[in-house]
Design an enzyme around this catalytic site. Structure first.
Site, short mmCIF file in Angstrom:
data_model
loop_
_atom_site.label_atom_id
_atom_site.label_comp_id
_atom_site.label_asym_id
_atom_site.label_seq_id
_atom_site.Cartn_x
_atom_site.Cartn_y
_atom_site.Cartn_z
N LYS A 152 2.13 -3.55 6.70
CA LYS A 152 2.49 -4.04 5.04
C LYS A 152 3.82 -3.53 5.05
O LYS A 152 4.75 -4.04 4.53
CB LYS A 152 1.77 -2.38 4.71
CG LYS A 152 0.68 -2.42 4.31
CD LYS A 152 0.05 -3.64 3.63
CE LYS A 152 -1.79 -4.33 3.92
NZ LYS A 152 -1.86 -5.57 2.75
N SER B 100 0.89 -1.47 0.02
CA SER B 100 0.06 -0.37 -0.31
C SER B 100 0.84 0.96 -0.05
O SER B 100 1.80 1.37 0.51
CB SER B 100 -1.08 0.02 1.12
OG SER B 100 -1.76 1.12 1.57
N TYR C 90 -1.69 -0.84 11.07
CA TYR C 90 -1.62 -1.38 9.88
C TYR C 90 -1.02 -1.07 9.18
O TYR C 90 -0.05 -2.05 8.23
CB TYR C 90 -3.17 -0.92 8.96
CG TYR C 90 -3.43 -0.69 8.00
CD1 TYR C 90 -3.86 -2.07 6.77
CD2 TYR C 90 -3.66 0.23 6.99
CE1 TYR C 90 -3.62 -2.20 5.45
CE2 TYR C 90 -3.28 0.05 5.53
CZ TYR C 90 -3.37 -0.99 4.93
OH TYR C 90 -3.64 -0.98 3.78
C1 UD1 Z 1 -6.45 5.33 3.70
C2 UD1 Z 1 -5.61 5.06 4.75
C3 UD1 Z 1 -4.48 4.13 3.86
C4 UD1 Z 1 -5.21 2.96 2.90
C5 UD1 Z 1 -6.14 3.66 2.36
C6 UD1 Z 1 -6.79 2.03 1.59
C7 UD1 Z 1 -6.04 6.32 6.65
C8 UD1 Z 1 -4.93 7.22 7.01
N1 UD1 Z 1 -5.16 6.06 5.61
O1 UD1 Z 1 -5.84 6.13 2.85
O2 UD1 Z 1 -3.22 2.94 5.18
O3 UD1 Z 1 -3.81 2.62 2.73
O4 UD1 Z 1 -6.83 4.03 3.04
O5 UD1 Z 1 -7.82 2.72 0.68
O6 UD1 Z 1 -6.91 5.77 7.00
N2 UD1 Z 1 -11.76 11.96 3.37
C9 UD1 Z 1 -12.72 12.93 3.98
N3 UD1 Z 1 -14.09 11.84 4.36
C10 UD1 Z 1 -14.21 11.28 4.50
C11 UD1 Z 1 -13.41 9.96 4.49
C12 UD1 Z 1 -12.11 10.69 3.97
O7 UD1 Z 1 -12.33 14.48 3.83
O8 UD1 Z 1 -15.15 10.34 5.21
C13 UD1 Z 1 -10.61 12.21 3.29
C14 UD1 Z 1 -9.19 11.76 3.87
O9 UD1 Z 1 -9.10 12.76 4.99
C15 UD1 Z 1 -8.01 11.60 2.99
C16 UD1 Z 1 -9.08 11.92 1.15
O10 UD1 Z 1 -10.27 11.50 1.50
O11 UD1 Z 1 -7.88 13.51 1.98
C17 UD1 Z 1 -8.87 10.28 0.89
O12 UD1 Z 1 -9.08 9.00 2.87
P1 UD1 Z 1 -9.31 7.64 2.35
O13 UD1 Z 1 -9.68 7.35 1.03
O14 UD1 Z 1 -9.89 7.57 3.78
O15 UD1 Z 1 -7.99 6.94 1.83
P2 UD1 Z 1 -6.47 8.29 2.74
O16 UD1 Z 1 -6.31 8.73 3.97
O17 UD1 Z 1 -5.60 8.36 1.70
#
Ligand code: UD1
Length: 355
Positions: A166, A138, A162
């Site tokens: 990895k 990842s 997590y």
């Molecule tokens: C997350 C994980 C990462 C994992 C990946 C799998 C975290 C910190 N990281 O990555 O370890 O490998 O998923 O796909 O959880 N966001 C919102 N609102 C929400 C959900 C997310 O604003 O309800 C934002 C987050 O702050 C981020 C972006 O959307 O900026 C992407 O979030 P997310 O889909 O959870 O992925 P990652 O954080 O990049």
């Protein structure tokens, strides 16, 4: 030619976690590429219906090339059952837990499942003479990158249990390959997998409230959740929201086929990591706008404080995968949202009908 003779010529691949989101899409592509596929999945975060849908999409002939075992990689009996009657040419290893928040609350569950399951799998592979593996890593191993794009030879780091599973599993793979050079190992570092198969029949179906952005947006669009919390609106980016490299799950599936072909064709591969991303970043608010356009639905947003541990901007360098795997992503954000909406609108409650 008799079917059994034909089957002898096909390559056989074991797919752990093959009933999950990325697993189902990859299994479908493997069948279409003419592989014999065996899935082992403990159904911790997936349902048998997902595999039934893969069979339907593959069609009556190709679905004969798919076997499905319910089993856990930590259970020797399950692995013996899977390995003892078939000689696999390679393994694609998806199975693992992946929720960051849960890993912080239950670290031993994550270390037990992800580390012990994988070590046990590798021990059985060695015992049965199968030493080719594609491993699901990842972009989490880049932590909060100091520089972007993320290049494979950056020093890996992790921000939570997590992520550490990895990172450790990448190291374990390197050690195993170093000790026995017959192993050929490809570590695929996924950026942010989204979208669904274009049929809308298979897609991501998280249990409970989604942690990740796109499943959350999708549930707002179908009316299961009232609004999206946008975590962070004061990042130093063009619109203040954080930037990620979203990749269509079908591109990701094709990346696995490319990696598999590499395992079969290149001898001195060793243990090598590849990023699977598009190479460009999209902000949270841009994703919301793209999904609204694709779905015709309004996604109400609430601007919230940053989520702890989140990076400002993460996207992949795609050079190595392009050069050495001959693979690059074909789809853009528009297609990701189009296909995710097709899945969401035809299956608003995923594989589980509303109870
Ligand atoms: C997350 C994980 C990462 C994992 C990946 C799998 C975290 C910190 N990281 O990555 O370890 O490998 O998923 O796909 O959880 N966001 C919102 N609102 C929400 C959900 C997310 O604003 O309800 C934002 C987050 O702050 C981020 C972006 O959307 O900026 C992407 O979030 P997310 O889909 O959870 O992925 P990652 O954080 O990049």
């Amino acid at each position: 030619m008799e079917q059994s003779q034909q089957q002898q010529q096909l390559r056989s691949v074991l797919v752990t976690g093959g009933a999950g989101f990325i697993g189902t899409h990859t299994v479908l592509q493997l069948l279409k590429e003419g592989f014999l596929v065996t899935i082992i999945d403990n159904l911790d975060n997936s349902v048998p219906e997902a595999v039934d849908r893969v069979r339907l999409l593959a069609g009556p002939k190709l679905s004969l090339n798919l076997r499905f075992f319910i089993g856990d990689l930590r259970n020797n009996e399950d692995l013996e059952k899977v390995f003892s009657d078939t000689k696999y040419d390679a393994v694609i290893h998806f199975a693992g837990l992946k929720a960051v928040g849960e890993s912080v609350a239950k670290p031993s569950l994550y270390y037990n499942n992800n580390l012990i399951g994988t070590i046990n799998l590798y021990e059985h592979m060695a015992k049965y003479g199968c030493k080719k593996v594609v491993f699901s890593s990842s972009a989490t191993v880049y932590g909060q990158p100091e520089k972007i794009p993320c290049v494979e030879d950056f020093e890996p780091r992790a921000m939570n249990p997590y992520g550490r599973t990895k990172l450790y599993l990448e190291e374990i793979a390197r050690d195993i390959q170093k000790a026995d050079p017959e192993w050929r190992i490809i570590l695929l570092r996924y950026f942010n997998p989204v979208g669904a198969h274009e049929s809308g029949q298979i897609g991501e179906d998280p249990i409970g409230i989604p942690n990740n952005l796109m499943p959350y947006i999708q549930q707002v669009a179908v009316g299961r959740l009232p609004e999206l919390n946008v975590y962070g609106y004061d990042y130093p980016t063009k619109d203040g929201s954080a930037i990620r490299d979203y990749i269509h799950v079908m591109d990701l599936a094709d990346g696995h086929i490319a990696a598999l072909q590499k395992l079969f064709t290149t001898e001195d591969i060793g243990c090598v990591a590849y990023n699977l991303g598009t190479g460009y970043g999209t902000s949270v608010l841009e994703m919301v706008a793209a999904f609204e356009k694709a779905s015709g639905k309004k996604i109400p947003v609430k601007l919230c404080p940053r989520r702890s541990g989140d990076a400002t901007a993460v996207f992949a360098s795609t050079e190595r995968a392009k050069k050495e795997l001959g693979w690059s992503a074909k789809y853009g954000v528009e297609e990701m949202c189009r296909d995710q909406w097709k899945w969401a609108s035809t299956n608003p409650y995923g594989y589980r009908p509303q109870s």
